[in-house]
Write a protein that holds these residues in place. Structure first.
Motif, PDB file in Angstrom:
ATOM      1  N   ASP A  43       0.854  -1.198   0.000  1.00 27.51           N
ATOM      2  CA  ASP A  43       0.000   0.000   0.000  1.00 27.51           C
ATOM      3  C   ASP A  43       0.886   1.243   0.000  1.00 27.51           C
ATOM      4  O   ASP A  43       1.566   1.546   0.983  1.00 27.51           O
ATOM      5  CB  ASP A  43      -0.896  -0.001   1.243  1.00 27.51           C
ATOM      6  N   ASN A  44       0.900   1.951  -1.116  1.00 22.96           N
ATOM      7  CA  ASN A  44       1.704   3.171  -1.223  1.00 22.96           C
ATOM      8  C   ASN A  44       0.832   4.420  -1.313  1.00 22.96           C
ATOM      9  O   ASN A  44       1.262   5.463  -1.801  1.00 22.96           O
ATOM     10  CB  ASN A  44       2.645   3.087  -2.435  1.00 22.96           C
ATOM     11  N   GLY A  45      -0.421   4.288  -0.875  1.00 24.80           N
ATOM     12  CA  GLY A  45      -1.311   5.437  -0.864  1.00 24.80           C
ATOM     13  C   GLY A  45      -1.994   5.735  -2.183  1.00 24.80           C
ATOM     14  O   GLY A  45      -2.671   6.765  -2.325  1.00 24.80           O
ATOM     15  N   GLU A  46      -1.849   4.846  -3.172  1.00 25.24           N
ATOM     16  CA  GLU A  46      -2.462   5.101  -4.475  1.00 25.24           C
ATOM     17  C   GLU A  46      -3.968   4.874  -4.425  1.00 25.24           C
ATOM     18  O   GLU A  46      -4.492   4.214  -3.518  1.00 25.24           O
ATOM     19  CB  GLU A  46      -1.834   4.182  -5.523  1.00 25.24           C
ATOM     20  N   GLN A  47      -4.674   5.424  -5.388  1.00 27.93           N
ATOM     21  CA  GLN A  47      -6.119   5.295  -5.482  1.00 27.93           C
ATOM     22  C   GLN A  47      -6.501   3.910  -6.015  1.00 27.93           C
ATOM     23  O   GLN A  47      -5.863   3.392  -6.942  1.00 27.93           O
ATOM     24  CB  GLN A  47      -6.683   6.367  -6.423  1.00 27.93           C
ATOM     25  N   VAL A  48      -7.509   3.333  -5.410  1.00 26.82           N
ATOM     26  CA  VAL A  48      -8.049   2.059  -5.890  1.00 26.82           C
ATOM     27  C   VAL A  48      -9.513   2.257  -6.271  1.00 26.82           C
ATOM     28  O   VAL A  48     -10.167   3.205  -5.822  1.00 26.82           O
ATOM     29  CB  VAL A  48      -7.926   0.956  -4.809  1.00 26.82           C
ATOM     30  N   LYS A  49     -10.028   1.375  -7.105  1.00 18.68           N
ATOM     31  CA  LYS A  49     -11.414   1.475  -7.576  1.00 18.68           C
ATOM     32  C   LYS A  49     -12.213   0.255  -7.125  1.00 18.68           C
ATOM     33  O   LYS A  49     -11.664  -0.844  -7.035  1.00 18.68           O
ATOM     34  CB  LYS A  49     -11.447   1.592  -9.098  1.00 18.68           C
ATOM     35  N   TRP A  50     -13.478   0.452  -6.863  1.00 20.13           N
ATOM     36  CA  TRP A  50     -14.377  -0.642  -6.504  1.00 20.13           C
ATOM     37  C   TRP A  50     -15.792  -0.298  -6.950  1.00 20.13           C
ATOM     38  O   TRP A  50     -16.121   0.867  -7.200  1.00 20.13           O
ATOM     39  CB  TRP A  50     -14.337  -0.910  -4.996  1.00 20.13           C
ATOM     40  N   PHE A  51     -16.624  -1.338  -7.063  1.00 21.83           N
ATOM     41  CA  PHE A  51     -18.026  -1.155  -7.446  1.00 21.83           C
ATOM     42  C   PHE A  51     -18.913  -1.270  -6.214  1.00 21.83           C
ATOM     43  O   PHE A  51     -18.649  -2.039  -5.296  1.00 21.83           O
ATOM     44  CB  PHE A  51     -18.452  -2.195  -8.482  1.00 21.83           C
ATOM     45  N   GLU A  52     -20.001  -0.506  -6.229  1.00 22.78           N
ATOM     46  CA  GLU A  52     -20.924  -0.497  -5.088  1.00 22.78           C
ATOM     47  C   GLU A  52     -22.345  -0.271  -5.594  1.00 22.78           C
ATOM     48  O   GLU A  52     -22.576   0.567  -6.478  1.00 22.78           O
ATOM     49  CB  GLU A  52     -20.530   0.620  -4.122  1.00 22.78           C
ATOM     50  N   TRP A  53     -23.288  -1.045  -5.030  1.00 23.82           N
ATOM     51  CA  TRP A  53     -24.704  -0.846  -5.367  1.00 23.82           C
ATOM     52  C   TRP A  53     -25.219   0.380  -4.630  1.00 23.82           C
ATOM     53  O   TRP A  53     -25.082   0.494  -3.423  1.00 23.82           O
ATOM     54  CB  TRP A  53     -25.528  -2.067  -4.987  1.00 23.82           C
ATOM     55  N   LYS A  54     -25.847   1.285  -5.376  1.00 29.63           N
ATOM     56  CA  LYS A  54     -26.375   2.510  -4.789  1.00 29.63           C
ATOM     57  C   LYS A  54     -27.797   2.767  -5.277  1.00 29.63           C
ATOM     58  O   LYS A  54     -28.166   2.367  -6.386  1.00 29.63           O
ATOM     59  CB  LYS A  54     -25.489   3.714  -5.155  1.00 29.63           C
ATOM     60  N   THR A  74     -31.808   1.730  -8.787  1.00 21.98           N
ATOM     61  CA  THR A  74     -30.684   1.042  -8.162  1.00 21.98           C
ATOM     62  C   THR A  74     -29.633   0.779  -9.230  1.00 21.98           C
ATOM     63  O   THR A  74     -29.929   0.149 -10.257  1.00 21.98           O
ATOM     64  CB  THR A  74     -31.126  -0.278  -7.523  1.00 21.98           C
ATOM     65  N   VAL A  75     -28.435   1.273  -9.008  1.00 17.59           N
ATOM     66  CA  VAL A  75     -27.382   1.171 -10.020  1.00 17.59           C
ATOM     67  C   VAL A  75     -26.110   0.613  -9.398  1.00 17.59           C
ATOM     68  O   VAL A  75     -25.872   0.725  -8.198  1.00 17.59           O
ATOM     69  CB  VAL A  75     -27.086   2.547 -10.646  1.00 17.59           C
ATOM     70  N   LYS A  76     -25.297   0.004 -10.230  1.00 21.36           N
ATOM     71  CA  LYS A  76     -23.980  -0.468  -9.824  1.00 21.36           C
ATOM     72  C   LYS A  76     -22.978   0.622 -10.193  1.00 21.36           C
ATOM     73  O   LYS A  76     -22.627   0.791 -11.370  1.00 21.36           O
ATOM     74  CB  LYS A  76     -23.660  -1.790 -10.531  1.00 21.36           C
ATOM     75  N   ASP A  77     -22.539   1.348  -9.177  1.00 24.83           N
ATOM     76  CA  ASP A  77     -21.715   2.528  -9.412  1.00 24.83           C
ATOM     77  C   ASP A  77     -20.259   2.254  -9.044  1.00 24.83           C
ATOM     78  O   ASP A  77     -19.968   1.464  -8.153  1.00 24.83           O
ATOM     79  CB  ASP A  77     -22.243   3.693  -8.567  1.00 24.83           C
ATOM     80  N   GLN A  78     -19.361   2.934  -9.740  1.00 21.33           N
ATOM     81  CA  GLN A  78     -17.930   2.773  -9.464  1.00 21.33           C
ATOM     82  C   GLN A  78     -17.443   3.920  -8.586  1.00 21.33           C
ATOM     83  O   GLN A  78     -17.701   5.088  -8.868  1.00 21.33           O
ATOM     84  CB  GLN A  78     -17.119   2.738 -10.761  1.00 21.33           C
ATOM     85  N   ASP A  79     -16.728   3.565  -7.501  1.00 20.34           N
ATOM     86  CA  ASP A  79     -16.124   4.549  -6.614  1.00 20.34           C
ATOM     87  C   ASP A  79     -14.610   4.369  -6.621  1.00 20.34           C
ATOM     88  O   ASP A  79     -14.093   3.333  -7.052  1.00 20.34           O
ATOM     89  CB  ASP A  79     -16.642   4.389  -5.184  1.00 20.34           C
ATOM     90  N   GLN A  80     -13.925   5.364  -6.107  1.00 15.67           N
ATOM     91  CA  GLN A  80     -12.476   5.250  -5.959  1.00 15.67           C
ATOM     92  C   GLN A  80     -12.020   6.014  -4.735  1.00 15.67           C
ATOM     93  O   GLN A  80     -12.688   6.941  -4.268  1.00 15.67           O
ATOM     94  CB  GLN A  80     -11.743   5.740  -7.203  1.00 15.67           C
ATOM     95  N   GLY A  81     -10.882   5.601  -4.197  1.00 13.59           N
ATOM     96  CA  GLY A  81     -10.322   6.234  -3.014  1.00 13.59           C
ATOM     97  C   GLY A  81      -9.140   5.428  -2.527  1.00 13.59           C
ATOM     98  O   GLY A  81      -8.689   4.477  -3.178  1.00 13.59           O
ATOM     99  N   THR A  82      -8.615   5.791  -1.370  1.00 11.76           N
ATOM    100  CA  THR A  82      -7.494   5.050  -0.797  1.00 11.76           C
ATOM    101  C   THR A  82      -7.986   3.736  -0.202  1.00 11.76           C
ATOM    102  O   THR A  82      -9.191   3.525  -0.022  1.00 11.76           O
ATOM    103  CB  THR A  82      -6.813   5.880   0.299  1.00 11.76           C
TER     104      THR A  82
END
Length: 408
Positions: A43-54, A74-82
């Protein structure tokens, strides 16, 4: 991030005891702050992406009339963050998952115990609305498939469990209401049937928990007052956890629909209304073993007339999974079901039950009129009796006075 895809494995990592409500509700002082074992390797602090139902609300414009309205999607949305943000999201979802899993497991365990230990004076009824049945003709022209040409029927399916007998049931109606009045219109013929030749004192209902159908103030009111009409002295209503999967009532719904389709396709019968559906599936030509009942709209009107308009909701209704009646004026609620003292009593101290008062029963207009007439007649009789007594006393006093005068 997470070493397993199995949510049950994650639950085991963060709770002391999977059978303990305090642990699974994240209230235990020993484990409430535990989190899954996240992998932060490289983990070097880079951004990662994941999917989430919203779930989101959107404004749409109807074609043709240019009117705008708000819809929920209801949609399957993509988020990103640390990775820390992702770990926080997972941990928040695990709090909900633990509670959800405990509710599912507990309800199945408690109801399985009840089913295995029913007495001869008890009955268990598992009910659910099936998807409306679309009426069919054995031969149809093309335009029959479009617009509102095809009528629909309401099917309320279920299974009755007795000590030594299991009875699949289905009620059918032309009215499509699935609210508490519709529910009890469908339950009326079932309760008449099961109490006709049986000496039953307790009834246990099992259902889903949608607030538009079973888990609301109107259904609680009707349940609290209706069971006494059929001789039941005790009752419970047990709500299954959301997303619990298919049950016996769903199987009955599939069976009767297939049997109805066979009547149309193989035997060339038309099903255009609830009466057709009932007659074909309860007649001698049907191979279905499901006990059928026809519900007329006048039953719905009778139940509607019994519902008060000023009922107050029960606090935290959505958290309730069991309601218990052991007396005529009150009922208890619990966050999950428990039958640890069955059959001695239905109400135990487990899971901190709350007690509520049943609202007084509203009488239908006809009964109110009869009651008022009866009260008026009784009042009239009392007044007549009082007048007759007063007259008798007056006559007695006059005679006594005349006798006294004659002596002097």
């Amino acid at each position: 991030m997470v070493r397993t895809k199995d949510v049950n494995t994650l639950v085991t990592e963060i709770v002391c005891d999977e059978t303990n409500k305090s642990c699974m509700y994240r209230e235990c002082t020993q484990c409430k702050d535990k989190v899954p074992n996240f992998d932060y390797t490289n983990d070097n602090g880079e951004q990662v992406k994941w999917f989430e139902w919203k779930t989101r609300r959107e404004e749409i414009v109807d074609k043709g009339n240019d009117r705008s309205r708000t819809v929920t999607k209801t949609v399957k949305d993509q988020d990103q963050g640390t990775r820390e943000v992702l770990a926080s999201e997972i941990n928040a979802e695990m709090q909900k998952a633990c509670r959800h899993i405990f509710n599912i497991r507990n309800q199945y365990k408690a109801l399985k115990y009840l089913r295995s230990n029913l007495t001869h004076e008890e009955i268990m009824v598992h009910i659910d609305f099936s998807e409306n049945y679309a009426c069919k003709y054995s031969d149809e022209i093309q335009s029959m498939h479009f617009g509102g040409s095809r009528n629909q029927l309401s099917l309320h399916t279920g299974v009755i469990y007795l000590r030594d007998e299991v009875i699949p049931i289905c009620t059918v109606s032309d009215f499509l209401r699935h609210d508490p009045a519709g529910i009890w219109a469908h339950l009326t013929p079932i309760l008449k049937y099961v109490t006709e030749d049986r000496n039953l004192t307790s009834i246990h209902f099992i259902s889903d928990g949608p607030t538009t159908q079973y888990r609301n103030k109107n259904n609680i009111y009707l349940w609290g007052h209706k069971i006494a009409e059929y001789g039941f002295k005790k009752s419970t209503w047990n709500f299954l956890e959301a997303a619990h999967g298919k049950g016996a009532a769903d199987g009955v719904g599939a069976a009767v629909k297939r049997a109805a389709d066979q009547q149309v396709i193989l035997k060339k019968n038309d099903i255009t209304c609830a009466k057709d559906f009932y007659q074909l599936l309860s007649g001698g030509t049907s191979t279905s073993t499901v006990k059928m009942f026809l519900v007329e709209e006048n039953e719905l009107k009778k139940v509607d007339a019994e519902l008060p308009s000023d009922l107050r909701p029960i606090p935290s209704t959505m958290k309730i999974h069991q309601m218990i009646i052991e007396g005529p004026d009150s009922f208890a609620t619990k966050v999950v079901s428990c039958f640890c003292k069955h059959p001695t009593t239905l109400l135990c101290d487990c899971y901190q039950p709350d007690t509520h008062q049943l609202p007084p029963r509203k009488l239908p207009a006809d009964d109110e009129g009869k009651q008022l007439k009866q009260a008026t007649e009784e009042t009239s009789k009392v007044k007549t009796s009082m007048v007759e007594k007063a007259s008798s006393i007056q006559n007695y006093m006059c005679v006594a006075f005349l006798k006294t005068c004659a002596v002097y």
